[in-house]
Motif scaffolding. Structure first.
Motif, short mmCIF file in Angstrom:
data_model
loop_
_atom_site.label_atom_id
_atom_site.label_comp_id
_atom_site.label_asym_id
_atom_site.label_seq_id
_atom_site.Cartn_x
_atom_site.Cartn_y
_atom_site.Cartn_z
N THR A 1 0.88 -1.29 0.05
CA THR A 1 0.00 -0.04 0.06
C THR A 1 0.87 1.31 -0.06
OG1 THR A 1 -1.90 -1.05 1.04
CG2 THR A 1 -1.70 1.34 1.43
N LYS A 2 0.59 2.28 -1.00
CA LYS A 2 1.26 3.46 -1.06
C LYS A 2 0.30 4.61 -0.53
CE LYS A 2 5.26 2.26 -2.62
NZ LYS A 2 6.31 2.33 -1.85
N ALA A 3 0.77 5.63 0.17
CA ALA A 3 -0.15 6.56 0.84
C ALA A 3 0.26 8.18 0.53
CB ALA A 3 0.33 6.38 2.42
N TRP A 4 -0.54 8.87 0.49
CA TRP A 4 -0.47 10.20 0.10
C TRP A 4 -0.17 10.41 -0.99
CZ3 TRP A 4 -2.71 11.87 4.24
CH2 TRP A 4 -2.49 11.66 5.45
N ILE A 5 -0.79 9.88 -2.13
CA ILE A 5 -0.32 9.76 -3.57
C ILE A 5 -1.22 10.90 -4.14
CG2 ILE A 5 -0.35 8.53 -5.66
CD1 ILE A 5 1.47 7.52 -3.02
N THR A 6 -0.75 11.92 -4.58
CA THR A 6 -1.52 12.86 -5.31
C THR A 6 -1.80 12.22 -6.68
OG1 THR A 6 -0.01 14.60 -4.45
CG2 THR A 6 -1.19 15.14 -6.52
N HIS A 7 -3.13 12.61 -6.85
CA HIS A 7 -3.95 11.89 -8.49
C HIS A 7 -3.89 10.50 -7.97
CE1 HIS A 7 -1.23 15.03 -10.61
NE2 HIS A 7 -2.39 15.83 -10.10
N GLY A 8 -4.04 10.13 -6.91
CA GLY A 8 -4.43 8.90 -6.44
C GLY A 8 -5.78 8.39 -6.88
N GLY A 9 -5.96 7.40 -7.84
CA GLY A 9 -7.30 6.96 -8.15
C GLY A 9 -7.76 7.57 -9.49
N ILE A 10 -6.83 8.46 -10.07
CA ILE A 10 -7.29 9.10 -11.16
C ILE A 10 -5.97 9.14 -12.15
CG2 ILE A 10 -8.91 10.52 -10.25
CD1 ILE A 10 -7.01 12.86 -10.65
N ALA A 11 -4.81 8.80 -11.68
CA ALA A 11 -3.64 8.86 -12.51
C ALA A 11 -3.58 7.71 -13.71
CB ALA A 11 -2.50 8.81 -11.82
N ASP A 12 -3.05 7.94 -14.79
CA ASP A 12 -2.92 6.89 -15.71
C ASP A 12 -1.45 6.02 -15.70
OD1 ASP A 12 -5.31 8.22 -17.54
OD2 ASP A 12 -3.88 9.81 -17.40
N PHE A 13 -0.85 6.42 -14.97
CA PHE A 13 0.55 5.53 -14.51
C PHE A 13 1.06 6.06 -13.21
CE2 PHE A 13 2.23 9.34 -16.95
CZ PHE A 13 3.29 9.70 -16.01
N TYR A 14 1.68 5.09 -12.60
CA TYR A 14 2.22 5.47 -11.42
C TYR A 14 3.79 4.92 -11.31
CZ TYR A 14 -2.42 5.82 -9.72
OH TYR A 14 -3.88 6.25 -9.40
N THR A 15 4.65 5.92 -11.02
CA THR A 15 6.06 5.38 -10.60
C THR A 15 5.85 4.64 -9.27
OG1 THR A 15 7.03 6.82 -12.18
CG2 THR A 15 8.46 5.96 -10.47
N VAL A 16 6.30 3.56 -9.06
CA VAL A 16 6.10 2.83 -7.88
C VAL A 16 7.61 2.40 -7.48
CG1 VAL A 16 5.21 0.93 -6.72
CG2 VAL A 16 3.87 2.18 -8.43
N MET A 17 7.97 2.62 -6.17
CA MET A 17 9.11 2.11 -5.35
C MET A 17 8.75 0.93 -4.70
SD MET A 17 11.18 4.40 -6.65
CE MET A 17 11.13 5.84 -7.63
N ALA A 18 9.36 -0.34 -4.74
CA ALA A 18 8.88 -1.31 -4.27
C ALA A 18 10.21 -2.08 -3.69
CB ALA A 18 8.24 -2.40 -4.92
N ARG A 19 10.17 -2.89 -2.87
CA ARG A 19 11.47 -3.43 -2.40
C ARG A 19 11.48 -5.02 -2.99
NH1 ARG A 19 14.36 -2.59 1.35
NH2 ARG A 19 13.01 -1.04 2.26
N THR A 20 12.55 -5.47 -3.52
CA THR A 20 12.79 -6.35 -4.23
C THR A 20 14.05 -7.12 -3.72
OG1 THR A 20 14.52 -5.37 -5.88
CG2 THR A 20 12.19 -5.38 -6.47
N GLY A 21 14.81 -6.60 -2.66
CA GLY A 21 15.91 -7.37 -2.11
C GLY A 21 16.01 -6.92 -0.42
N GLU A 22 17.20 -6.75 -0.06
CA GLU A 22 17.45 -6.61 1.37
C GLU A 22 16.97 -5.22 1.81
OE1 GLU A 22 21.25 -4.28 1.68
OE2 GLU A 22 21.60 -5.60 -0.14
N GLU A 23 16.72 -5.38 3.30
CA GLU A 23 16.32 -4.22 4.00
C GLU A 23 16.84 -2.89 3.73
OE1 GLU A 23 13.19 -4.27 5.77
OE2 GLU A 23 13.17 -6.03 4.70
N GLY A 24 16.42 -1.75 3.75
CA GLY A 24 17.01 -0.59 3.66
C GLY A 24 16.98 -0.04 2.10
N PRO A 25 17.83 1.15 1.90
CA PRO A 25 17.64 1.59 0.55
C PRO A 25 18.13 0.77 -0.73
CG PRO A 25 19.33 2.83 1.87
CD PRO A 25 18.77 1.76 2.88
N ARG A 26 19.08 -0.15 -0.35
CA ARG A 26 19.64 -0.99 -1.37
C ARG A 26 18.84 -1.94 -1.91
NH1 ARG A 26 26.12 -1.26 0.66
NH2 ARG A 26 26.42 0.81 0.58
#
Length: 390
Positions: free
Chosen positions: A161-186
């Motif tokens: 779940t992503k929060a505080w998304i401007t244009h949430g629900g009406i946008a035609d595309f979203y750039t989404v950051m998701a975790r694919t590996g280890e904890e933390g920024p990397r």
């Protein structure tokens, strides 16, 4: 009372093309945006038709490459366009800024094939974007995000779940950051997710104190399947992409804030010249004159600060510190100036008959979005004194 047309700002623009562009934006702002701003904000109406007009006018991809449908404009010019739009209605100026932010990852880090396939529609095809980094439990601490993408053959399956998304629900595309590996920024990766993807849904829009015409909502991703050719950049590169995007996005918020502050100053100055007390305009009283002088000085300083940072960006030089400074100063300025504008109008300023009460409510969110101003101070301090001792 309907909003009045913004007063022209005397701008120093680098080219005749830029001057023509600002003239076009002012014309659109005066004819199409400002007259309906108060009514539509009060009704919570998002002006999608205005964004279609802006797209048709080439104003949704200004800082990007014309090869992919952009406008080839430097940030110095693009930010002044945002200021002009925000003077007429913040929902529109901030919406363009968020769309530019959402398009950045693909424009800066996508492959040539990805840019050729997707950017023309994103920049000039009438599409509108959203940027999905924050989550219900990770706002300022964005690196602790929990939304996860798991590889499944040639696809990725995203849950979270992503929060505080401007244009949430009406946008035609979203750039989404998701975790694919280890904890933390990397361990974070960026994805371009279609707004109509199966499994993607939006919660009811948040009920906010201002910016009621701009929908803000949680985005739920329940088994959203995205092909690997919609992964942006390398696996694990998403957080650095997000931070790079936010540097430019903070300049966008700074420009929007100065536009809002300028609109408040214009309204306060107009009222002070017309309102008479004790037999003369209240603009003749030294106390108010000093308030107006301080408001104008803060706005000019903010404008100079965001333009200075933009010129660094245009020159390819580091600008992260200056972006944080601009976001901090300009949004604090917007809060001070709109508050003072309400004070100058007195009891009338507290009513919805004049726009300054709306400006004051709208200004507050600018101190929060795209990194709170406390986070901006942390960023600036790290540039000055290095990382905190551990």
């Amino acid at each position: 009372m309907p909003d009045r047309a913004p007063q022209p700002v005397d701008r120093q623009l680098p080219t005749d093309e830029a001057r023509d562009l600002i003239s076009l934006v002012r014309d659109i702002a005066q004819r199409e945006i400002a007259p309906k701003a108060a009514e539509e904000e009060d009704a919570g109406h998002f002006p999608r038709e205005l964004f279609s007009l802006l797209s048709d006018s080439g104003l949704l991809g200004l800082p990007y490459d014309s090869e992919y449908g952009g406008g080839d404009q430097p940030y110095e010019v693009y930010l002044q366009v945002l200021e002009e739009l925000s003077m007429a209605r913040l929902t529109v100026g901030l919406g363009v800024s968020v769309h530019t932010l959402a398009s950045y990852a693909l424009a800066a880090y996508g492959t040539k094939e990805q840019r050729t396939e997707h950017l023309p529609a994103m920049l000039g095809g009438g599409l509108l974007g959203g940027y999905c980094l924050s989550e219900p439990a990770s706002g300022s601490d964005a690196a602790s995000l929990r939304t996860r993408a798991v590889r499944d053959g040639d696809d990725w399956v995203i849950n979270g779940t992503k929060a505080w998304i401007t244009h949430g629900g009406i946008a035609d595309f979203y750039t989404v950051m998701a975790r694919t590996g280890e904890e933390g920024p990397r361990g974070v990766t960026a994805f371009l997710v279609p707004g109509d993807a199966e499994g993607l849904s939006a919660a009811a829009p948040e009920k906010k104190m201002g910016m009621k015409g701009s929908p803000t909502a949680q985005i739920h991703l329940d088994g959203v399947r995205v092909p690997d050719d919609r992964r942006i950049g390398e696996e694990g590169q998403g957080f650095s992409i997000a931070l790079s995007a936010l540097d430019g996005g903070r300049l966008g918020i700074a420009a929007c804030a100065i536009g809002l502050a300028q609109a408040a100053l214009d309204e306060a100055l107009r009222y002070a010249k017309e309102r008479r007390q004790f037999g003369k305009p209240i603009a003749d009283f030294q106390g108010l004159r000093f308030m107006l002088a301080d408001m104008a000085t803060q706005i000019e300083a903010g404008r100079a600060l965001y333009l200075s940072a933009a010129r660094l960006r245009d020159a390819g030089r580091p600008f992260s510190k200056q972006a944080a400074m601009a976001k901090l100063h300009c949004t604090d300025t917007a809060m001070r100036v709109t508050t003072d504008a309400v004070q100058i109008l007195g009891g009338y300023g507290y009513t919805a008959d004049f726009p300054v009460e709306r400006f004051m409510r709208e200004a507050k969110v600018l101190q929060i979005v795209e990194g709170t101003n406390q986070i901006q101070r942390m960023v600036i301090a790290r540039h000055l004194a290095g990382p905190e001792a551990r």
